[in-house]
Scaffold this active site. Structure first.
Site, mmCIF file in Angstrom:
data_model
loop_
_atom_site.group_PDB
_atom_site.id
_atom_site.type_symbol
_atom_site.label_atom_id
_atom_site.label_comp_id
_atom_site.label_asym_id
_atom_site.label_seq_id
_atom_site.Cartn_x
_atom_site.Cartn_y
_atom_site.Cartn_z
ATOM 1 N N ARG A 55 33.540 15.041 17.026
ATOM 2 C CA ARG A 55 33.058 16.190 16.237
ATOM 3 C C ARG A 55 33.526 17.503 16.878
ATOM 4 N NH1 ARG A 55 32.355 12.098 13.923
ATOM 5 N NH2 ARG A 55 30.373 11.043 13.551
ATOM 6 N N GLU A 70 19.187 -0.266 10.667
ATOM 7 C CA GLU A 70 20.372 0.331 10.039
ATOM 8 C C GLU A 70 21.515 -0.679 9.940
ATOM 9 O OE1 GLU A 70 21.881 3.881 11.925
ATOM 10 O OE2 GLU A 70 23.524 4.071 10.515
ATOM 11 N N LYS A 123 17.629 2.096 6.915
ATOM 12 C CA LYS A 123 18.703 3.108 6.842
ATOM 13 C C LYS A 123 19.991 2.416 6.403
ATOM 14 C CE LYS A 123 21.122 6.553 9.634
ATOM 15 N NZ LYS A 123 20.938 7.648 10.575
ATOM 16 N N SER A 163 25.011 8.896 5.840
ATOM 17 C CA SER A 163 26.016 9.488 4.941
ATOM 18 C C SER A 163 27.353 8.772 5.065
ATOM 19 C CB SER A 163 26.154 10.990 5.170
ATOM 20 O OG SER A 163 26.548 11.307 6.478
ATOM 21 N N GLY A 164 27.661 8.226 6.245
ATOM 22 C CA GLY A 164 28.782 7.291 6.376
ATOM 23 C C GLY A 164 30.160 7.808 6.007
ATOM 24 N N GLY A 165 30.391 9.108 6.145
ATOM 25 C CA GLY A 165 31.734 9.614 5.855
ATOM 26 C C GLY A 165 31.892 10.170 4.449
ATOM 27 N N ARG A 200 26.735 13.337 9.833
ATOM 28 C CA ARG A 200 27.838 14.205 9.424
ATOM 29 C C ARG A 200 27.507 15.078 8.221
ATOM 30 N NH1 ARG A 200 31.914 9.277 9.578
ATOM 31 N NH2 ARG A 200 29.893 8.231 9.543
HETATM 32 P P1 13P Z 1 26.282 9.629 9.288
HETATM 33 O O1 13P Z 1 25.314 10.236 8.293
HETATM 34 O O2 13P Z 1 27.284 10.606 9.817
HETATM 35 O O3 13P Z 1 26.857 8.325 8.794
HETATM 36 O O4 13P Z 1 25.427 9.296 10.574
HETATM 37 C C1 13P Z 1 24.207 8.685 10.426
HETATM 38 C C2 13P Z 1 23.989 7.762 11.554
HETATM 39 O O5 13P Z 1 23.010 7.875 12.251
HETATM 40 C C3 13P Z 1 24.975 6.691 11.773
HETATM 41 O O6 13P Z 1 24.460 5.744 12.652
#
Ligand code: 13P
Length: 342
Positions: A33, A177, A219, A261-263, A292
């Site tokens: 980042r 998650e 998640k 959010s995953g990209g 992100r």
């Molecule tokens: P992102 O929303 O950037 O995918 O990150 C969330 C997260 O905690 C990933 O493990």
């Protein structure tokens, strides 16, 4: 530990209009980042950046919890207050990432297993003492014609459930998650089928390992077309396929689904969450636990410059506010152009 305390914490995290800031990037991930804005990955820079996020005035209206990394839960804000205490003083619940990363799964090319169970009971007790009231463990799966394998799905489900049981024993709400990576050319139907299989295995293991589902949060990824797929599904289709999957596989006792959010772009992540909530009410709260998609505008505004801190706070506040609106289906793309006032 009375289980209803876990229920209370889980419900507080998904209270109306609020979600989670995932600020638990490991030292390696935060480097990526910082590289994107040309900032050196030093401890003072990591502290200054997290301080900027956590001291944003008023953001607690939309942020109920923050996931921290091991370094950050032990670190002080710039005014000397320990970060967990600073968050608590604003009514924000401190959380902690406790997995130790996704490593290659033996005899399974291209697949991963998440590590971090050894010594976890002791680490959780320490994190509880430092103020953590919820935790996160992330498993990852890739989609191809052959993947993920049953082996990968079940070993990760087993590990997620072992982690969740240990958390509950320690008085900490586990966020489970299972992230199905959306990189690739798969169709939304493929994403749906894999998401269904992964969630079915996860809830079987959680139940077998005696986890109190009402004291957990899920998640997941949203069900999306692969990022490189032709004819990617639009916002409404994403909402339909995602909801279809959760209605089949997520027990109604789960208090909340807090998406990663995953990209996705920040605007897509907000629009997708909003579209799902606009189709409510649902048995569970649908909210966010974005890394992100919540931080991108703040990082871009900050650029590592002290004189840009206020602008970065405004950008973060605005993004949190839009996601807060999306938890009630009240977001509209026009809100993107509002002036971001702190
Ligand atoms: P992102 O929303 O950037 O995918 O990150 C969330 C997260 O905690 C990933 O493990």
């Amino acid at each position: 530990m009375a289980h209803n305390e876990l229920h209370d914490i889980a419900r507080a995290i998904v209270s109306d209009g609020k979600g989670i800031l995932a600020a638990d990037e490991s030292t390696g991930t935060i480097k990526k980042r910082f590289d994107s804005i040309g900032v050196e990955n030093t401890e003072p820079n990591r502290q200054a950046y997290r301080d900027l996020l956590f001291t944003t005035p008023g953001v607690e209206e939309y942020i109920s919890g923050v996931i921290l990394f091991d370094e950050t839960i032990r670190q002080n804000a710039l005014d000397g207050t320990p970060f967990p205490k600073l968050l608590e003083s604003k009514g924000v619940i401190p959380g902690i990432k406790v997995d130790q990363g996704a490593k290659p799964l033996a005899l399974a090319e291209g697949e991963t297993i998440t590590e971090g169970l050894d010594g976890l009971r002791e680490r959780l007790a320490e994190y509880y003492g430092l103020g953590a009231r919820f935790a996160k463990w992330r498993a990852t799966y890739s989609i191809s014609d052959e993947l993920p394998s049953e082996y990968c799905i079940w070993t990760n489900a087993h590990a997620l459930a072992r982690y969740a049981a240990l958390c509950q024993e320690a008085g900490i709400v586990p966020i489970v998650e299972p992230e199905i990576l959306q990189e690739g050319t798969h169709t939304i139907e493929q994403s749906y089928h894999v998401s269904c299989k992964v969630l079915a295995a996860l809830y079987t293991e959680l139940s077998d390992q005696r986890v109190d589902i009402a004291g957990t949060l899920l998640k997941p990824n949203m069900v999306l077309s692969g990022y490189d797929a032709a004819n990617r599904a639009g916002v409404d289709e994403v909402a339909e396929w995602s909801l279809k999957c959760y209605y089949k596989h997520v027990p109604a006792a789960v208090p909340g689904i807090v998406f990663l959010s995953g990209g996705q772009s920040d605007e897509d992540a907000t629009a997708h969450l909003n579209a799902m909530n606009a189709k409510g009410p649902h048995p569970w709260k649908l909210s966010f636990s974005y890394g992100r998609a919540l931080q991108a505008p703040a990082l871009k505004a900050w650029q590592g410059k002290p004189e840009q801190v206020e602008a970065a706070k405004r950008a973060y506040y605005h993004r949190a506010k839009l996601n807060g609106a999306a938890t009630s289906g009240l977001y509209a793309p026009e809100m993107e152009r509002e002036t971001a006032n702190v």
